[in-house]
Design a protein around this motif. Structure first.
Motif, mmCIF file in Angstrom:
data_model
loop_
_atom_site.group_PDB
_atom_site.id
_atom_site.type_symbol
_atom_site.label_atom_id
_atom_site.label_comp_id
_atom_site.label_asym_id
_atom_site.label_seq_id
_atom_site.Cartn_x
_atom_site.Cartn_y
_atom_site.Cartn_z
ATOM 1 N N ILE A 19 0.813 -1.223 0.000
ATOM 2 C CA ILE A 19 0.000 0.000 0.000
ATOM 3 C C ILE A 19 0.847 1.273 0.000
ATOM 4 C CG2 ILE A 19 -1.926 -1.140 1.148
ATOM 5 C CD1 ILE A 19 -1.068 0.396 3.727
ATOM 6 N N GLY A 20 2.181 1.120 0.021
ATOM 7 C CA GLY A 20 3.049 2.291 0.034
ATOM 8 C C GLY A 20 2.748 3.300 -1.067
ATOM 9 N N PRO A 21 2.716 2.860 -2.338
ATOM 10 C CA PRO A 21 2.417 3.803 -3.419
ATOM 11 C C PRO A 21 1.044 4.460 -3.267
ATOM 12 C CG PRO A 21 3.366 1.786 -4.292
ATOM 13 C CD PRO A 21 3.086 1.526 -2.844
ATOM 14 N N GLU A 22 0.072 3.702 -2.782
ATOM 15 C CA GLU A 22 -1.275 4.255 -2.622
ATOM 16 C C GLU A 22 -1.299 5.382 -1.591
ATOM 17 O OE1 GLU A 22 -5.739 2.919 -1.102
ATOM 18 O OE2 GLU A 22 -4.402 1.405 -1.969
ATOM 19 N N VAL A 23 -0.666 5.159 -0.414
ATOM 20 C CA VAL A 23 -0.701 6.204 0.607
ATOM 21 C C VAL A 23 0.147 7.400 0.201
ATOM 22 C CG1 VAL A 23 -1.269 4.617 2.472
ATOM 23 C CG2 VAL A 23 1.139 5.105 1.990
ATOM 24 N N ILE A 24 1.186 7.171 -0.606
ATOM 25 C CA ILE A 24 1.984 8.288 -1.135
ATOM 26 C C ILE A 24 1.132 9.137 -2.067
ATOM 27 C CG2 ILE A 24 3.906 8.902 -2.660
ATOM 28 C CD1 ILE A 24 5.418 6.480 -1.527
ATOM 29 N N ILE A 25 0.459 8.485 -3.011
ATOM 30 C CA ILE A 25 -0.392 9.201 -3.979
ATOM 31 C C ILE A 25 -1.473 9.999 -3.251
ATOM 32 C CG2 ILE A 25 -2.111 8.890 -5.806
ATOM 33 C CD1 ILE A 25 -0.429 6.396 -6.678
ATOM 34 N N LYS A 26 -2.150 9.359 -2.323
ATOM 35 C CA LYS A 26 -3.217 10.042 -1.592
ATOM 36 C C LYS A 26 -2.681 11.203 -0.764
ATOM 37 C CE LYS A 26 -6.458 6.151 -1.225
ATOM 38 N NZ LYS A 26 -7.116 5.178 -0.307
ATOM 39 N N ALA A 27 -1.543 10.990 -0.092
ATOM 40 C CA ALA A 27 -0.973 12.041 0.753
ATOM 41 C C ALA A 27 -0.516 13.240 -0.068
ATOM 42 C CB ALA A 27 0.195 11.492 1.562
ATOM 43 N N LEU A 48 4.624 3.385 -10.811
ATOM 44 C CA LEU A 48 3.768 4.320 -10.087
ATOM 45 C C LEU A 48 2.624 4.798 -10.975
ATOM 46 C CD1 LEU A 48 3.401 5.720 -7.367
ATOM 47 C CD2 LEU A 48 4.722 7.644 -8.257
ATOM 48 N N SER A 49 2.906 4.993 -12.264
ATOM 49 C CA SER A 49 1.855 5.408 -13.195
ATOM 50 C C SER A 49 0.761 4.349 -13.302
ATOM 51 C CB SER A 49 2.451 5.674 -14.587
ATOM 52 O OG SER A 49 3.319 6.784 -14.551
ATOM 53 N N LYS A 50 1.163 3.092 -13.374
ATOM 54 C CA LYS A 50 0.175 2.016 -13.457
ATOM 55 C C LYS A 50 -0.627 1.903 -12.166
ATOM 56 C CE LYS A 50 2.342 -0.836 -17.012
ATOM 57 N NZ LYS A 50 2.799 -2.183 -17.411
ATOM 58 N N TYR A 51 0.050 2.114 -11.066
ATOM 59 C CA TYR A 51 -0.616 2.021 -9.763
ATOM 60 C C TYR A 51 -1.678 3.116 -9.628
ATOM 61 C CZ TYR A 51 -0.732 0.295 -4.915
ATOM 62 O OH TYR A 51 -1.090 -0.303 -3.727
ATOM 63 N N TYR A 57 -6.676 7.491 -9.990
ATOM 64 C CA TYR A 57 -6.078 8.820 -9.800
ATOM 65 C C TYR A 57 -5.414 9.275 -11.104
ATOM 66 C CZ TYR A 57 -6.807 9.045 -4.742
ATOM 67 O OH TYR A 57 -7.357 9.117 -3.491
ATOM 68 N N ASN A 58 -6.142 9.205 -12.189
ATOM 69 C CA ASN A 58 -5.571 9.517 -13.509
ATOM 70 C C ASN A 58 -5.099 10.956 -13.613
ATOM 71 O OD1 ASN A 58 -7.816 7.462 -13.568
ATOM 72 N ND2 ASN A 58 -6.898 7.017 -15.544
ATOM 73 N N ASP A 59 -5.720 11.861 -12.885
ATOM 74 C CA ASP A 59 -5.367 13.277 -12.971
ATOM 75 C C ASP A 59 -4.219 13.661 -12.030
ATOM 76 O OD1 ASP A 59 -7.381 13.652 -14.836
ATOM 77 O OD2 ASP A 59 -8.887 14.140 -13.303
ATOM 78 N N TRP A 60 -3.777 12.722 -11.224
ATOM 79 C CA TRP A 60 -2.658 13.006 -10.320
ATOM 80 C C TRP A 60 -1.364 12.896 -11.109
ATOM 81 C CZ3 TRP A 60 1.513 10.087 -8.307
ATOM 82 C CH2 TRP A 60 2.184 10.678 -7.241
ATOM 83 N N LEU A 61 -0.600 13.964 -11.145
ATOM 84 C CA LEU A 61 0.577 14.025 -12.012
ATOM 85 C C LEU A 61 1.863 14.195 -11.216
ATOM 86 C CD1 LEU A 61 -0.853 16.492 -14.698
ATOM 87 C CD2 LEU A 61 -0.808 13.982 -14.798
ATOM 88 N N GLY A 84 17.175 -3.194 -13.292
ATOM 89 C CA GLY A 84 16.982 -4.636 -13.213
ATOM 90 C C GLY A 84 16.050 -5.095 -14.317
ATOM 91 N N PRO A 85 15.701 -6.365 -14.299
ATOM 92 C CA PRO A 85 14.812 -6.899 -15.340
ATOM 93 C C PRO A 85 13.419 -6.291 -15.240
ATOM 94 C CG PRO A 85 15.145 -8.504 -13.583
ATOM 95 C CD PRO A 85 16.113 -7.401 -13.331
ATOM 96 N N ASN A 86 12.774 -6.123 -16.410
ATOM 97 C CA ASN A 86 11.420 -5.580 -16.428
ATOM 98 C C ASN A 86 10.470 -6.501 -15.660
ATOM 99 O OD1 ASN A 86 12.066 -3.330 -17.996
ATOM 100 N ND2 ASN A 86 11.860 -4.491 -19.904
ATOM 101 N N PHE A 87 9.527 -5.888 -14.977
ATOM 102 C CA PHE A 87 8.505 -6.676 -14.293
ATOM 103 C C PHE A 87 7.229 -5.853 -14.190
ATOM 104 C CE2 PHE A 87 10.199 -4.162 -10.830
ATOM 105 C CZ PHE A 87 9.159 -4.007 -9.925
ATOM 106 N N GLU A 88 6.120 -6.549 -14.067
ATOM 107 C CA GLU A 88 4.827 -5.899 -13.966
ATOM 108 C C GLU A 88 4.356 -5.904 -12.511
ATOM 109 O OE1 GLU A 88 3.397 -4.313 -16.457
ATOM 110 O OE2 GLU A 88 5.061 -4.931 -17.753
ATOM 111 N N LEU A 89 3.451 -5.020 -12.199
ATOM 112 C CA LEU A 89 2.864 -5.007 -10.869
ATOM 113 C C LEU A 89 2.190 -6.348 -10.575
ATOM 114 C CD1 LEU A 89 1.077 -1.532 -10.676
ATOM 115 C CD2 LEU A 89 3.153 -2.214 -9.480
ATOM 116 N N SER A 90 2.348 -6.802 -9.359
ATOM 117 C CA SER A 90 1.647 -8.006 -8.917
ATOM 118 C C SER A 90 1.151 -7.718 -7.507
ATOM 119 C CB SER A 90 2.587 -9.214 -8.926
ATOM 120 O OG SER A 90 1.902 -10.390 -8.549
ATOM 121 N N LEU A 91 0.123 -6.867 -7.442
ATOM 122 C CA LEU A 91 -0.333 -6.318 -6.166
ATOM 123 C C LEU A 91 -0.704 -7.405 -5.164
ATOM 124 C CD1 LEU A 91 -2.517 -3.339 -7.438
ATOM 125 C CD2 LEU A 91 -0.120 -3.338 -6.728
ATOM 126 N N GLY A 92 -0.254 -7.189 -3.942
ATOM 127 C CA GLY A 92 -0.581 -8.108 -2.863
ATOM 128 C C GLY A 92 0.311 -9.322 -2.775
#
Length: 360
Positions: A19-27, A48-51, A57-61, A84-92
């Motif tokens: 939830i780190g990125p989420e609370v950062i975006i909201k804060a 972070l953009s995908k998150y 939060y599409n308008d959060w820049l 490092g190697p590319n990777f996709e979000l795998s939330l949770g």
């Protein structure tokens, strides 16, 4: 920091699947945040953009920059750290690459903090076992930063508007707690707490409560002798010097009867003894502050909460308070430094008085 009093606050991304990125975006979604600081996120723009899009939060820049010299004071800034190697979000989930990103973001932010490129650091939660690697072999942020800043002792200091609480022993197994409850160790933590209350929180004559190690604070030696042999004699030494340190208090009754409200801070003997009541009282607003570092570091007082990741349910209160606290403590330290550097010593005052009398 050049030309103004707006500090640059670094924010390490933490585990991208928590939830780190989420609370950062909201804060940081409030337009007023840039009035008190210039935020610098250390992480990955791609992830972070995908998150943020997943959260709606599409308008959060944010503005991607290469280093702190390029910061835009009117925007949220981000420095890409991942190699490092590319990777996709795998939330949770616990993901090796996410652990690498978390460490690389922390490392880059820490180096910038050490070099004075940012004024304070706020760390989003990491998965401690997932972050382990060549550069990170520590139980948590606190121990890593103590090593980086070559601090002999630091204090895990949990703070909120209602309660400030430190611990003598932190991230160690419970079986090792007793052997680490020594006069030397308790004294080191008390000294750090007293100094921090004066310098970081502007409390000139702090009043501290010390909890006992054993149930009922040892019951006069019946349930353990650490209180009467180690802790209380040390407290008496402080009291003889005029320092307001009191104890020992049994943890259960101390918090149940709200005695903690009579003190500026509380020193607990071990991690859960202190953090359990603290989180019950201040979970949404509590801040983990590392006292004893030459630089300012704060963090929300919660973990990665993988079970909530990406659901939009995470409360950003603790992260927001961590940012506010970082700004406030940085300014308090700067003010204290200015006052002490400009203070005239008693000896110098006497010389001035003597010189004035001689001229007459």
């Amino acid at each position: 920091m050049e030309g103004d009093n707006i500090p640059r606050i670094g924010i390490s991304i933490g585990d991208i699947n928590g939830i780190g990125p989420e609370v950062i975006i909201k804060a940081l979604s409030s337009s007023s945040i840039n009035k008190i600081c210039t935020p610098v996120i250390y992480g990955s723009a791609k992830h972070l953009s995908k998150y943020k899009n997943l959260l709606g939060y599409n308008d959060w820049l944010f503005s991607t920059v290469q280093n702190t010299r390029q910061l835009n004071k009117k925007q949220i800034n981000l420095i890409n750290c991942y190699e490092g190697p590319n990777f996709e979000l795998s939330l949770g989930t616990v993901q090796k690459e996410a652990g690498q990103l978390a460490f690389q973001a922390l490392d880059r932010a820490t180096q910038d903090l050490k070099n004075g490129y940012i004024e304070a650091l706020v760390t989003a939660p990491i998965s401690k076992d997932n972050t382990q690697g060549e550069g990170f072999k520590f139980p948590g942020h606190t121990e890593y930063l103590a090593n980086e800043f070559q601090a002999e002792e630091v204090l895990m200091f949990l703070v909120s508007e209602e309660l400030r609480l430190g611990v003598v022993t932190g991230h160690i197994p419970i079986e090792q707690v007793k052997k680490n409850i020594t006069k030397k160790q308790i004294k080191a933590k008390l000294d750090l707490m007293l100094n921090s209350l004066k310098v970081d929180f502007k409390i000139q004559k702090p009043k501290i409560a010390v909890l006992g190690l054993n149930p009922h604070a040892g019951e006069n030696g019946l349930l353990g002798k650490e209180e009467i042999e180690i802790i209380e004699p040390l407290i008496n030494e402080y009291r003889k010097k005029g320092t307001l340190v009191f104890g020992t208090f049994p943890s259960d009754g101390f918090f149940a009867t709200q005695q903690w409200k009579q003190f500026d801070a509380v020193l607990a003997m071990y991690h859960d003894q202190g953090l359990t009541p603290f989180k019950m009282l201040a979970f949404d607003s509590g801040v983990n502050f590392t006292a004893g570092l030459s630089a300012v570091r704060t963090s929300p007082d919660h973990g990665t909460a993988f079970d909530l990741a990406g659901k939009g349910e995470a409360d950003s209160g603790s992260m927001l308070h961590a940012i506010f606290s970082a700004v406030e403590i940085y300014k308090n330290r700067a003010e204290y430094k200015e006052l002490t550097e400009n203070a005239i010593s008693p000896v110098k005052i006497q010389r001035i008085i003597k010189s004035s009398k001689e001229k007459k």
